[in-house]
Design an enzyme around this catalytic site. Structure first.
Site: not given
Ligand code: NI
Length: 177
Positions: A54, A102, A144-145
């Protein structure tokens, strides 16, 4: 140390499979700096977690941690932790449905099914191995991560295309708290 720019959905780096952190990186200044940037950026954005892809770093690392979070007012607190080269296995077959957001999909929430109970193995910044069993919200954040490390974003996993929308609209209609 510093706050980094968080990539948004549409950026190709979010869709790549991240590489394992090599053995020689553990305990290095280079790895420490990256981990510190992840924690600083997560804190600045009020995230529950943040994965290295990210911030445009293609490595299998993510951080989690949350005290009280205005983005998730009803969630239990999460202890701060960095997870490197994580491996997840489900314990049993129970699935649980919940709304996720997110930092790379700003302003939106979607309903996603996850394993309720998982076994997690990872390495810390010095390279030591750890294992833990996790449930519910904590297990959801980790799944999720970990998806970010494989180029997967939560809108890929919606229970239905209709179970998705802007946070304020979903709140106004009472679908999320
Ligand atoms: Ni996320």
């Amino acid at each position: 140390m510093g706050t980094r720019k968080v990539l948004r959905i549409g950026h190709p780096a979010l869709r790549k499979c991240a590489a394992k952190v090599p053995d020689e990186w553990f305990g290095s200044e280079r790895l420490d700096r990256l981990i510190d940037d992840l924690f600083d950026t997560k804190l600045a954005c009020c995230g529950a977690g943040l994965a290295a892809p990210q911030i445009d770093e293609p490595w299998r690392i993510f951080v989690i941690g949350m005290s009280h979070n205005p983005r998730y007012p009803h969630a239990e607190p999460l202890p701060e932790c960095v997870l490197i080269n994580p491996v997840i296995k489900s314990i049993g077959n129970d699935l649980t449905v919940g709304w996720e957001g997110c930092l790379s999909v700003p302003g939106l929430r979607g309903e996603v099914e996850r394993w309720q109970h998982i076994h997690l193995k990872w390495r810390d910044r010095e390279g030591a191995f750890h294992t833990e069993e996790l449930k519910d919200f904590h297990a959801r954040v980790v799944q999720h991560e970990k998806d970010h490390l494989d180029g997967v974003l939560f809108p890929d996993r919606l229970t239905s295309p209709v179970a998705f929308g802007f946070t304020d609209e979903l709140q106004a209609s009472g679908r999320i708290p």
